[in-house]
Design an enzyme around this catalytic site. Structure first.
Site, PDB file in Angstrom:
ATOM      1  N   THR A 127       0.978  -1.544  -0.159  1.00 48.75           N
ATOM      2  CA  THR A 127      -0.010   0.186  -0.183  1.00 48.75           C
ATOM      3  C   THR A 127       0.837   1.154   0.047  1.00 48.75           C
ATOM      4  OG1 THR A 127      -1.484  -1.181   1.180  1.00 48.75           O
ATOM      5  CG2 THR A 127      -1.892   1.338   0.731  1.00 48.75           C
ATOM      6  N   LYS A 163      -8.284   1.766  -2.886  1.00 46.24           N
ATOM      7  CA  LYS A 163      -7.661   1.269  -1.480  1.00 46.24           C
ATOM      8  C   LYS A 163      -7.508   1.747  -0.555  1.00 46.24           C
ATOM      9  CE  LYS A 163      -5.053  -1.007   1.593  1.00 46.24           C
ATOM     10  NZ  LYS A 163      -5.460  -2.137   1.699  1.00 46.24           N
ATOM     11  N   LYS A 218      -1.710   4.524   8.622  1.00 45.01           N
ATOM     12  CA  LYS A 218      -0.872   4.731   7.636  1.00 45.01           C
ATOM     13  C   LYS A 218      -1.630   5.310   6.413  1.00 45.01           C
ATOM     14  CE  LYS A 218       1.653   2.129   4.287  1.00 45.01           C
ATOM     15  NZ  LYS A 218       2.465   1.341   3.613  1.00 45.01           N
TER      16      LYS A 218
HETATM   17  P1  NAD Z   1       6.393  -5.627   6.945  1.00 38.86           P
HETATM   18  O1  NAD Z   1       6.785  -4.487   8.158  1.00 38.86           O
HETATM   19  O2  NAD Z   1       5.692  -6.627   8.146  1.00 38.86           O
HETATM   20  O3  NAD Z   1       6.906  -6.240   5.977  1.00 38.86           O
HETATM   21  C1  NAD Z   1       8.085  -5.704   4.877  1.00 38.86           C
HETATM   22  C2  NAD Z   1       8.537  -5.704   4.671  1.00 38.86           C
HETATM   23  O4  NAD Z   1      10.002  -5.584   3.728  1.00 38.86           O
HETATM   24  C3  NAD Z   1       9.861  -6.173   5.836  1.00 38.86           C
HETATM   25  O5  NAD Z   1       9.951  -7.329   6.494  1.00 38.86           O
HETATM   26  C4  NAD Z   1      11.186  -5.859   5.866  1.00 38.86           C
HETATM   27  O6  NAD Z   1      11.970  -6.013   6.327  1.00 38.86           O
HETATM   28  C5  NAD Z   1      11.137  -5.532   3.810  1.00 38.86           C
HETATM   29  N1  NAD Z   1      12.006  -4.534   3.215  1.00 38.86           N
HETATM   30  C6  NAD Z   1      12.364  -2.876   3.965  1.00 38.86           C
HETATM   31  N2  NAD Z   1      12.651  -2.392   3.034  1.00 38.86           N
HETATM   32  C7  NAD Z   1      13.243  -3.206   2.036  1.00 38.86           C
HETATM   33  C8  NAD Z   1      13.893  -3.057   0.895  1.00 38.86           C
HETATM   34  N3  NAD Z   1      14.692  -2.102   0.820  1.00 38.86           N
HETATM   35  N4  NAD Z   1      14.131  -4.434   0.104  1.00 38.86           N
HETATM   36  C9  NAD Z   1      14.173  -5.594   0.284  1.00 38.86           C
HETATM   37  N5  NAD Z   1      12.455  -5.699   1.793  1.00 38.86           N
HETATM   38  C10 NAD Z   1      12.737  -4.746   2.125  1.00 38.86           C
HETATM   39  O7  NAD Z   1       5.121  -5.098   6.556  1.00 38.86           O
HETATM   40  P2  NAD Z   1       3.407  -5.978   6.257  1.00 38.86           P
HETATM   41  O8  NAD Z   1       2.705  -6.313   7.119  1.00 38.86           O
HETATM   42  O9  NAD Z   1       3.865  -7.476   5.392  1.00 38.86           O
HETATM   43  O10 NAD Z   1       2.754  -4.876   5.026  1.00 38.86           O
HETATM   44  C11 NAD Z   1       3.463  -5.045   4.116  1.00 38.86           C
HETATM   45  C12 NAD Z   1       2.693  -3.964   3.027  1.00 38.86           C
HETATM   46  O11 NAD Z   1       1.326  -4.389   2.442  1.00 38.86           O
HETATM   47  C13 NAD Z   1       2.468  -2.894   3.232  1.00 38.86           C
HETATM   48  O12 NAD Z   1       2.499  -1.540   2.552  1.00 38.86           O
HETATM   49  C14 NAD Z   1       1.473  -2.300   4.352  1.00 38.86           C
HETATM   50  O13 NAD Z   1       0.729  -0.883   4.320  1.00 38.86           O
HETATM   51  C15 NAD Z   1       0.101  -3.450   3.165  1.00 38.86           C
HETATM   52  N6  NAD Z   1      -0.786  -3.924   3.518  1.00 38.86           N
HETATM   53  C16 NAD Z   1      -0.753  -4.516   5.084  1.00 38.86           C
HETATM   54  C17 NAD Z   1      -1.620  -5.061   5.697  1.00 38.86           C
HETATM   55  C18 NAD Z   1      -1.798  -6.072   7.097  1.00 38.86           C
HETATM   56  O14 NAD Z   1      -2.182  -6.278   7.645  1.00 38.86           O
HETATM   57  N7  NAD Z   1      -0.214  -6.204   7.898  1.00 38.86           N
HETATM   58  C19 NAD Z   1      -2.701  -5.419   5.021  1.00 38.86           C
HETATM   59  C20 NAD Z   1      -2.459  -4.788   3.949  1.00 38.86           C
HETATM   60  C21 NAD Z   1      -1.708  -3.912   3.278  1.00 38.86           C
END
Ligand code: NAD
Length: 290
Positions: free
Chosen positions: A87, A162, A237
């Protein structure tokens, strides 16, 4: 398919695992060194993207997406697809899609709803933006990781859908919570409040499916001490992304603005961080008019 998967966090790891389970060859990269069973580990994002038919990113924000895209686009094979499921802000989604297309790649912005439960169960909803050809290439993977994929329009349309949806969600959650808190002070029983509103014109998903009052309505995070679910900081966010988009499109969104301010206060100045976004109800309960 050969798939590169970048960002193996709470969402990315189970999504990548489902692609492996379906028989795809997945190579992953995460700066935190996360590994996922069945997913080959690359030493960099560019290495994960090299030779892939599709590269999927699942990253925290637009700035990180732009940095990762700058690294992977030159490494990708012409005709391959870059599918961003994070997102992020609409402007970053459009900028990355334009760079990918200029390099002869297909691009899709495809944020999801359904949370970590949906990611694990393979029941996410994908909201996609991009060309027909790009959507068609990504669709079989959406079908594995999710139960529904809507092609919303050109680049950025997935992110637009979204954040508009989540702006409604944040605003209606606050409205539902403040109404419950008012009902309490008026001496109205919460179950009666639910029975009336859930079948009257005040009904909404937040009241009917995710009721913020414990012991009322279907099972929800309120019945589990407001453990998320959908955390208040993730709602903040998305509300901020809606306001950033409203700013750049010159759209008047006073309710979205108020919701963003309330969640900011809740998460940053009160005890909202780590709580479900429906914990706005106990917040209002404790407060008076001023
Ligand atoms: P998270 O923080 O658990 O995962 C993000 C991952 O990206 C981390 O493991 C981090 O180490 C990695 N990362 C950061 N910079 C990086 C880079 N330069 N190269 C490679 N990896 C890198 O977050 P999440 O909960 O998995 O969410 C991911 C996305 O999905 C976000 O944009 C969030 O808004 C969206 N989202 C999350 C949810 C939820 O319920 N968690 C629901 C819908 C959407």
């Amino acid at each position: 398919m050969k798939i590169g998967f970048i960002g193996l966090g709470n969402m990315g790891a189970p999504m990548a695992a489902n692609l492996v389970k379906a028989g795809h060859e997945v190579t992953g990269f995460d700066t935190a060194g996360v590994t996922v069973a069945g997913v080959a580990t690359a030493a960099s994002a560019a290495e994960a993207a090299t030779g892939a038919d599709v590269v999927i990113t699942m990253l925290p924000n637009g700035a990180i997406l732009r940095a990762v895209a700058a690294e992977v686009i030159p490494a990708m094979t012409k005709g391959a697809a870059l599918v961003d499921c994070s997102t992020v802000d609409v402007d970053s989604a459009r900028a990355v899609a334009a760079d990918a297309q200029a390099a002869g790649l297909l691009a899709v912005d495809a944020p999801v709803s359904g949370g970590t439960g949906g990611a694990t169960a393979g029941t996410l909803t994908f909201m996609a933006g991009g060309s027909e050809a790009a959507f068609a290439k990504a669709k079989p993977l959406f079908d594995i990781m999710g139960q529904k994929a809507v092609h919303c329009g050109e680049a950025g349309a997935g992110q637009a859908a979204k954040i508009c949806n989540n702006m409604i969600l944040g605003v209606t959650m606050i409205a539902t919570c403040e109404a419950f808190a008012l009902a309490d002070k008026l001496g109205l029983d919460r179950q009666k409040m639910f029975d009336v509103v859930s079948t009257s014109s005040g009904y909404s998903w937040t009241m009917n499916a995710y009721c913020p009052a414990p012991g009322v309505g279907p099972q929800s995070p309120a019945d589990n001490g407001y453990k998320p679910g959908f955390a208040a900081e993730l709602m903040l966010k998305d509300l901020r992304l809606s306001q950033q988009a409203a700013e750049s499109a010159d759209a008047d969104t006073p309710m979205g603005k108020a919701a963003a301010a309330l969640y900011a206060q809740f998460v940053e100045a009160e005890d909202g961080r780590g709580m479900d976004f429906s914990a706005m109800l106990p917040r209002f309960e404790k407060r008076g008019r001023s």
